[in-house]
Design a protein around this motif. Sequence first.
Motif, PDB file in Angstrom:
ATOM      1  N   UNK A   1       0.847  -1.195   0.000  1.00 15.12           N
ATOM      2  CA  UNK A   1       0.000   0.000   0.000  1.00 15.12           C
ATOM      3  C   UNK A   1       0.882   1.244   0.000  1.00 15.12           C
ATOM      4  N   UNK A   2       2.091   1.119  -0.511  1.00 13.66           N
ATOM      5  CA  UNK A   2       3.026   2.245  -0.514  1.00 13.66           C
ATOM      6  C   UNK A   2       2.480   3.398  -1.326  1.00 13.66           C
ATOM      7  N   UNK A   3       2.843   4.588  -0.907  1.00 11.33           N
ATOM      8  CA  UNK A   3       2.428   5.773  -1.622  1.00 11.33           C
ATOM      9  C   UNK A   3       1.067   6.279  -1.197  1.00 11.33           C
ATOM     10  N   UNK A   4       0.378   5.566  -0.340  1.00 10.32           N
ATOM     11  CA  UNK A   4      -0.958   5.964   0.112  1.00 10.32           C
ATOM     12  C   UNK A   4      -0.803   6.926   1.287  1.00 10.32           C
ATOM     13  N   UNK A   5      -1.116   8.173   1.066  1.00 12.30           N
ATOM     14  CA  UNK A   5      -0.940   9.205   2.098  1.00 12.30           C
ATOM     15  C   UNK A   5      -2.247   9.918   2.346  1.00 12.30           C
ATOM     16  N   UNK A   6      -2.710   9.850   3.559  1.00  6.18           N
ATOM     17  CA  UNK A   6      -3.877  10.619   3.977  1.00  6.18           C
ATOM     18  C   UNK A   6      -3.426  11.605   5.039  1.00  6.18           C
ATOM     19  N   UNK A   7      -3.892  12.811   4.951  1.00  4.78           N
ATOM     20  CA  UNK A   7      -3.544  13.839   5.937  1.00  4.78           C
ATOM     21  C   UNK A   7      -4.808  14.365   6.590  1.00  4.78           C
ATOM     22  N   UNK A   8      -5.635  13.462   7.053  1.00  2.00           N
ATOM     23  CA  UNK A   8      -6.892  13.864   7.661  1.00  2.00           C
ATOM     24  C   UNK A   8      -6.728  14.194   9.138  1.00  2.00           C
ATOM     25  N   UNK A   9      -5.693  13.668   9.780  1.00  2.00           N
ATOM     26  CA  UNK A   9      -5.485  13.939  11.189  1.00  2.00           C
ATOM     27  C   UNK A   9      -4.794  15.287  11.349  1.00  2.00           C
ATOM     28  N   UNK A  10      -5.111  15.959  12.440  1.00  2.00           N
ATOM     29  CA  UNK A  10      -4.456  17.226  12.743  1.00  2.00           C
ATOM     30  C   UNK A  10      -3.138  16.898  13.432  1.00  2.00           C
ATOM     31  N   UNK A  11      -2.043  17.404  12.903  1.00  2.00           N
ATOM     32  CA  UNK A  11      -0.739  17.086  13.460  1.00  2.00           C
ATOM     33  C   UNK A  11      -0.498  17.869  14.750  1.00  2.00           C
ATOM     34  N   UNK A  12       0.429  17.367  15.544  1.00  5.84           N
ATOM     35  CA  UNK A  12       0.808  18.044  16.783  1.00  5.84           C
ATOM     36  C   UNK A  12       1.368  19.431  16.465  1.00  5.84           C
ATOM     37  N   UNK A  13       2.043  19.546  15.329  1.00  3.40           N
ATOM     38  CA  UNK A  13       2.598  20.845  14.932  1.00  3.40           C
ATOM     39  C   UNK A  13       1.491  21.862  14.664  1.00  3.40           C
ATOM     40  N   UNK A  14       0.411  21.415  14.021  1.00  3.28           N
ATOM     41  CA  UNK A  14      -0.717  22.315  13.756  1.00  3.28           C
ATOM     42  C   UNK A  14      -1.385  22.750  15.056  1.00  3.28           C
ATOM     43  N   UNK A  15      -1.544  21.815  15.985  1.00  2.00           N
ATOM     44  CA  UNK A  15      -2.139  22.127  17.287  1.00  2.00           C
ATOM     45  C   UNK A  15      -1.268  23.131  18.029  1.00  2.00           C
ATOM     46  N   UNK A  16       0.048  22.908  18.029  1.00  4.42           N
ATOM     47  CA  UNK A  16       0.962  23.813  18.718  1.00  4.42           C
ATOM     48  C   UNK A  16       0.948  25.196  18.070  1.00  4.42           C
ATOM     49  N   UNK A  17       0.932  25.240  16.752  1.00  5.81           N
ATOM     50  CA  UNK A  17       0.891  26.517  16.044  1.00  5.81           C
ATOM     51  C   UNK A  17      -0.369  27.301  16.408  1.00  5.81           C
TER      52      UNK A  17
END
Length: 178
Positions: free
Chosen positions: A18-34
Amino acid sequence: MHNHNHDHSHDDCHGHSHEGHHHHHEVSAADVASKAFIAGIVLNGGYVVIQVIAGFTTHSVALLSDAGHNLSDVASLGLSLLAFRLARAKPTESFTYGYKKTTILAALTNAVVLLLTIGVLGFESVNRLLNPQPVAGGVVAVVAGIGIVINVASALLFFRNKEHDLNTKGAYLHLLTA
């Protein structure tokens, strides 16, 4: 309409790649900190405005000097936010490591500013003890109460991520002790 393209190759669910499958639906810790830094800047910036208005209307040097202290807190949060965002920048030919060390430099700068602020406030406190002046107690108490609520709320913004980033931990400790 939302176009949902994937750069991936799905095979069946029997262990195939399943390589190459990228989902960015979760909010990253960096976004929360920002977002925490931005919220902290807005909350504390608003409090500085309240202090300045109350300080000028009551002729309170204490409120005006504390507004200056809190303005340095806002600047410190701004510096941390800038470093946090620079650390996420991609490396370039000139900066092959990127800007990841900016968070350490910002934390050091904020620590030095905090120590200087403690020194100035300590000096001013001793001066006030030796030369007491009348204070508009009611207004100062209300503004101080607002400040306590804002500092606790601001510190709580950084509580969850304080162990993941030096600047976030510094902001948390700074706001918790202010």
